[in-house]
Design an enzyme around this catalytic site. Structure first.
Site, PDB file in Angstrom:
ATOM      1  N   GLN A 285       7.817  -2.683   1.320  1.00 22.45           N
ATOM      2  CA  GLN A 285       8.072  -1.243   1.125  1.00 22.45           C
ATOM      3  C   GLN A 285       9.479  -0.840   1.558  1.00 22.45           C
ATOM      4  OE1 GLN A 285       4.113  -0.005   3.062  1.00 22.45           O
ATOM      5  NE2 GLN A 285       4.472   1.578   1.531  1.00 22.45           N
TER       6      GLN A 285
ATOM      7  N   CYS B  40      -0.129   6.425  -0.420  1.00 23.57           N
ATOM      8  CA  CYS B  40       0.831   5.363  -0.108  1.00 23.57           C
ATOM      9  C   CYS B  40       2.236   5.942  -0.056  1.00 23.57           C
ATOM     10  CB  CYS B  40       0.751   4.275  -1.179  1.00 23.57           C
ATOM     11  SG  CYS B  40       1.896   2.918  -0.897  1.00 23.57           S
ATOM     12  N   LEU B  41       2.986   5.563   0.943  1.00 29.25           N
ATOM     13  CA  LEU B  41       4.359   6.049   1.082  1.00 29.25           C
ATOM     14  C   LEU B  41       5.235   5.620  -0.092  1.00 29.25           C
ATOM     15  CD1 LEU B  41       4.817   5.258   4.886  1.00 29.25           C
ATOM     16  CD2 LEU B  41       4.411   7.500   3.871  1.00 29.25           C
TER      17      LEU B  41
ATOM     18  N   HIS C 262      -4.929  -2.350   2.929  1.00 33.73           N
ATOM     19  CA  HIS C 262      -3.878  -1.700   2.140  1.00 33.73           C
ATOM     20  C   HIS C 262      -2.529  -2.404   2.361  1.00 33.73           C
ATOM     21  CE1 HIS C 262      -2.021   2.157   0.485  1.00 33.73           C
ATOM     22  NE2 HIS C 262      -0.978   1.561   1.026  1.00 33.73           N
TER      23      HIS C 262
HETATM   24 ZN    ZN Z   1       1.132   1.663   0.809  1.00 33.92          ZN
END
Ligand code: ZN
Length: 185
Positions: free
Chosen positions: A51, A97-98, A139
């Protein structure tokens, strides 16, 4: 520590299977410190290295305190995490989710699981988690394999847009796997 940019699906790194970590040196330590700061600033309850555009198998998880769960309210850093055992029992819950801002959905996850991996210095670790904490781990584990929560939703009625205002208001509870029904954070 530095807050790093959280990438979105237009960046292919988010879709790659991340590489196993072999070097526990300075650059890994910096990455982990930055990931913790980035997660807290977002704010979120978990973050995976892809991410922040680093294709390595590193996750940080910080579930909010829940007096019924001794595994909550702690910071976890897991390098090279793997699921050792997962319950057959599944449970649906709300996730966001970011890396997928503006969306939330109902995702089915194992109720409990045993994980193994290494701590930030390479020492082996093992964790048993359940419920919401297990959900966050699943996740984040998905992220290091290039999987997003939206991939796990087949019923279009189980995914919905979250207007920016509402998202800001809902704040942390919709970020990174936080279930709305538990009213976390
Ligand atoms: Zn996420």
């Amino acid at each position: 520590m530095t807050i790093r940019e959280i990438i979105q699906p237009d960046n292919p790194v988010l879709r790659q299977k991340a590489k196993k970590v072999g070097n526990f040196g300075k650059s890994l330590q910096t990455l982990i410190d930055d990931m913790i700061e980035t997660m807290r600033a977002a704010p979120g309850v978990g973050l995976a290295a892809p991410q922040v555009a680093v294709s390595q198998r590193v996750i940080v998880v910080e579930p909010p305190q829940d007096e019924d769960d001794p595994m909550s309210g702690k910071l976890y850093v897991v390098v090279n995490p793997e699921i050792v055992r997962a319950s057959k029992e599944m449970e649906e819950g709300v996730e966001g989710c970011l890396s997928v801002p503006g969306w939330a959905g109902m995702v089915s996850r194992h109720v409990s699981l045993t994980l193994k991996g290494q701590d930030r210095y390479g020492k082996p670790l093992r964790l048993k988690v359940h419920g919401y904490v297990a959900r966050i781990f699943q996740h984040e584990l998905d992220h290091i394999d290039g999987i997003l929560f939206i991939d796990r939703i087949t019923d279009p009625e189980k995914i919905w847009p979250v207007p920016p205002a509402e998202e800001a208001e809902a704040g942390e509870k919709l970020e990174e796997a936080a279930p709305v029904e538990q009213g976390m954070r």
